[in-house]
Design a protein around this motif. Structure first.
Motif, PDB file in Angstrom:
ATOM      1  N   THR A 110     -57.159  64.476 -41.596  1.00  0.00           N
ATOM      2  CA  THR A 110     -57.500  63.513 -40.375  1.00  0.00           C
ATOM      3  C   THR A 110     -59.113  63.321 -40.408  1.00  0.00           C
ATOM      4  OG1 THR A 110     -55.756  64.175 -39.030  1.00  0.00           O
ATOM      5  CG2 THR A 110     -57.385  62.912 -38.020  1.00  0.00           C
ATOM      6  N   VAL A 111     -59.374  61.826 -40.791  1.00  0.00           N
ATOM      7  CA  VAL A 111     -60.745  61.512 -40.726  1.00  0.00           C
ATOM      8  C   VAL A 111     -61.270  60.783 -39.410  1.00  0.00           C
ATOM      9  CG1 VAL A 111     -62.505  59.971 -42.154  1.00  0.00           C
ATOM     10  CG2 VAL A 111     -60.541  61.153 -43.378  1.00  0.00           C
ATOM     11  N   VAL A 112     -62.326  61.391 -39.076  1.00  0.00           N
ATOM     12  CA  VAL A 112     -63.097  60.665 -37.899  1.00  0.00           C
ATOM     13  C   VAL A 112     -64.346  60.460 -38.141  1.00  0.00           C
ATOM     14  CG1 VAL A 112     -63.990  61.269 -35.518  1.00  0.00           C
ATOM     15  CG2 VAL A 112     -61.575  62.399 -36.408  1.00  0.00           C
ATOM     16  N   SER A 113     -64.572  59.120 -38.088  1.00  0.00           N
ATOM     17  CA  SER A 113     -65.967  58.475 -38.206  1.00  0.00           C
ATOM     18  C   SER A 113     -66.710  58.065 -36.944  1.00  0.00           C
ATOM     19  CB  SER A 113     -65.679  57.256 -39.127  1.00  0.00           C
ATOM     20  OG  SER A 113     -65.195  57.491 -40.312  1.00  0.00           O
ATOM     21  N   GLN A 114     -68.005  58.630 -36.863  1.00  0.00           N
ATOM     22  CA  GLN A 114     -69.133  58.193 -35.901  1.00  0.00           C
ATOM     23  C   GLN A 114     -70.299  57.954 -36.367  1.00  0.00           C
ATOM     24  OE1 GLN A 114     -68.623  62.076 -33.649  1.00  0.00           O
ATOM     25  NE2 GLN A 114     -70.531  62.885 -34.634  1.00  0.00           N
ATOM     26  N   GLU A 115     -71.083  57.697 -35.342  1.00  0.00           N
ATOM     27  CA  GLU A 115     -72.407  57.147 -35.831  1.00  0.00           C
ATOM     28  C   GLU A 115     -73.198  58.450 -35.895  1.00  0.00           C
ATOM     29  OE1 GLU A 115     -74.459  54.707 -32.590  1.00  0.00           O
ATOM     30  OE2 GLU A 115     -73.239  52.988 -33.219  1.00  0.00           O
ATOM     31  N   ASN A 116     -74.224  58.678 -36.447  1.00  0.00           N
ATOM     32  CA  ASN A 116     -75.110  60.018 -36.645  1.00  0.00           C
ATOM     33  C   ASN A 116     -75.502  60.612 -35.389  1.00  0.00           C
ATOM     34  OD1 ASN A 116     -78.090  61.278 -37.322  1.00  0.00           O
ATOM     35  ND2 ASN A 116     -76.151  62.117 -38.559  1.00  0.00           N
ATOM     36  N   ARG A 117     -74.893  61.656 -35.016  1.00  0.00           N
ATOM     37  CA  ARG A 117     -75.176  62.239 -33.827  1.00  0.00           C
ATOM     38  C   ARG A 117     -75.463  63.603 -33.802  1.00  0.00           C
ATOM     39  NH1 ARG A 117     -70.862  59.136 -31.483  1.00  0.00           N
ATOM     40  NH2 ARG A 117     -69.632  60.807 -31.008  1.00  0.00           N
ATOM     41  N   GLY A 118     -75.537  64.475 -35.115  1.00  0.00           N
ATOM     42  CA  GLY A 118     -75.698  65.444 -35.434  1.00  0.00           C
ATOM     43  C   GLY A 118     -74.432  66.439 -35.453  1.00  0.00           C
ATOM     44  N   ARG A 119     -74.925  67.545 -35.808  1.00  0.00           N
ATOM     45  CA  ARG A 119     -73.773  68.668 -36.448  1.00  0.00           C
ATOM     46  C   ARG A 119     -72.774  68.808 -35.078  1.00  0.00           C
ATOM     47  NH1 ARG A 119     -74.285  74.154 -39.650  1.00  0.00           N
ATOM     48  NH2 ARG A 119     -75.318  74.784 -37.642  1.00  0.00           N
ATOM     49  N   ALA A 177     -66.350  66.380 -31.762  1.00  0.00           N
ATOM     50  CA  ALA A 177     -65.661  65.271 -32.110  1.00  0.00           C
ATOM     51  C   ALA A 177     -64.300  65.864 -32.869  1.00  0.00           C
ATOM     52  CB  ALA A 177     -66.155  64.194 -32.711  1.00  0.00           C
ATOM     53  N   GLY A 178     -64.506  66.671 -33.767  1.00  0.00           N
ATOM     54  CA  GLY A 178     -63.496  67.283 -34.573  1.00  0.00           C
ATOM     55  C   GLY A 178     -62.751  68.157 -33.803  1.00  0.00           C
ATOM     56  N   LEU A 179     -63.057  68.905 -33.161  1.00  0.00           N
ATOM     57  CA  LEU A 179     -62.353  69.762 -31.913  1.00  0.00           C
ATOM     58  C   LEU A 179     -61.305  69.210 -31.142  1.00  0.00           C
ATOM     59  CD1 LEU A 179     -62.183  72.922 -31.180  1.00  0.00           C
ATOM     60  CD2 LEU A 179     -63.990  72.482 -29.462  1.00  0.00           C
TER      61      LEU A 179
END
Length: 337
Positions: free
Chosen positions: A67-76, A82-84
């Motif tokens: 599953t791919v989730v894309s977001q603006e750069n907000r840090g690890r 978001a992955g959780l």
């Protein structure tokens, strides 16, 4: 009595790792296949600007469990969060994109979950690939000093909050029940206003260890591939100094004592460098050589020990500046709040 195999999700945050991500995913799939363990794999693209997005599209076509989730750069931290949120498994493994999971690691983890269901939280046994990479070797050798209790004789063990500073830990390769991660992420609170500069692993793991012991074993292992250039090493040293403040400034223990000790030594060193530059430089060289020897006695390889001796002065300078930045950020945030 053996428990059933828990449903598993793997969360991988990624930023500009078009080269390493396919290798990391391939190794993960091999380990899952050997374990005969189906898993949901959630990869969060944290605003990558290279070809990572294209690699992810290819991987999603190749493997139907990604599953791919894309977001603006907000840090690890925000990427993992978001992955959780997308994870559905009872157990979650956090995995970084430069980590190559050993083929039998997930078989070991599955067996631990089924044969010892009370061992629910696992820190990966990380070996750093330092061949031809002194910058990675330095970090690998340096951490063996505070973590010598385990590194000098790796074996199945566990640790609680009172031993937290003395054992290897990190979210590079880490497994826990999803509800444990949800609690740790939900209660996350940094000394800084900007979460990108926060300690996104130590604070999370301290929350966890206060509730459950963390297990570690060479059976649950992976190889980490560090940054390969002097510029990246210097930048990472600066960043590590900043996150160290966020990790330990408000938590009593050996790590905080070391922080205050390093600040004192740094202040004395600056004064000495102004007044007696030659003597101070010689002392710095002797100290660096001694640091390498200590790392060797604590379990570092010869290559890692040499890297510690060679790069310690550069790391100390960058790390010290990062600590000063961290103290400033913490003070500024406290005054604002």
């Amino acid at each position: 009595m053996n428990a059933s195999v828990p449903a598993l999700s793997v969360v991988i945050p990624v930023y500009n790792e078009e080269s390493w991500l396919p290798r990391s995913i391939a190794a993960l799939m091999v380990s899952l296949d050997r374990a005969r363990w189906e898993a949901q794999v959630v990869v969060v693209d944290d605003g990558s600007t290279d070809g990572t997005g294209d690699r992810l599209a290819e991987l999603a076509k190749k493997y139907d469990n990604i599953t791919v989730v894309s977001q603006e750069n907000r840090g690890r931290f925000e990427a993992r969060k978001a992955g959780l949120a997308e994870a559905t498994g009872e157990q979650v493994v956090l995995l970084d994109s430069r980590v190559i999971v050993e083929p039998d690691s997930l078989t070991y983890l599955r067996d631990q979950f089924t044969e010892h269901p009370d061992r629910r939280v696992w820190n990966g046994h990380i070996t750093v690939n330092s061949e031809g990479n002194p910058y990675a070797g330095f970090m690998a050798g340096l951490v063996k000093i505070p973590w010598r209790r385990y590194c000098a004789d790796p074996r199945l063990t566990s640790f609680g909050p009172e031993e937290f500073d003395l054992f290897p830990k990190g979210t590079t390769f880490f497994a826990a029940p999803r509800e444990i991660f949800a609690g740790a992420f939900g209660d996350f609170d940094s000394l800084y206003d900007d979460v990108k500069l926060a300690s996104d692993d130590t604070r999370v793991l301290r929350w966890i260890v206060e509730r459950e012991r963390i297990n570690i074993s060479p059976g649950f292992a992976a190889v980490y591939n560090g940054r390969e250039s002097l510029k990246k090493f210097a930048s990472h040293s600066y960043f590590r100094g900043t996150t160290y403040v966020d990790s330990y400034l408000t938590s009593a223990g050996p790590a905080r004592t070391a922080l205050f000790g390093a600040l004192a030594v740094g202040a004395v060193g600056v004064v000495a460098l102004v007044n007696r530059p030659k003597t101070t430089l010689v002392a710095g060289v002797v100290g660096a050589v001694a640091g390498g020897a200590v790392a060797k006695r604590c379990g570092a390889t010869n290559t890692e020990a040499r890297a510690v001796s060679t790069l310690l002065p550069l790391f100390a300078g960058g790390f010290g500046l990062g600590v000063l930045r961290g103290l400033f950020l913490a003070l500024r945030a406290k005054l604002r709040r």
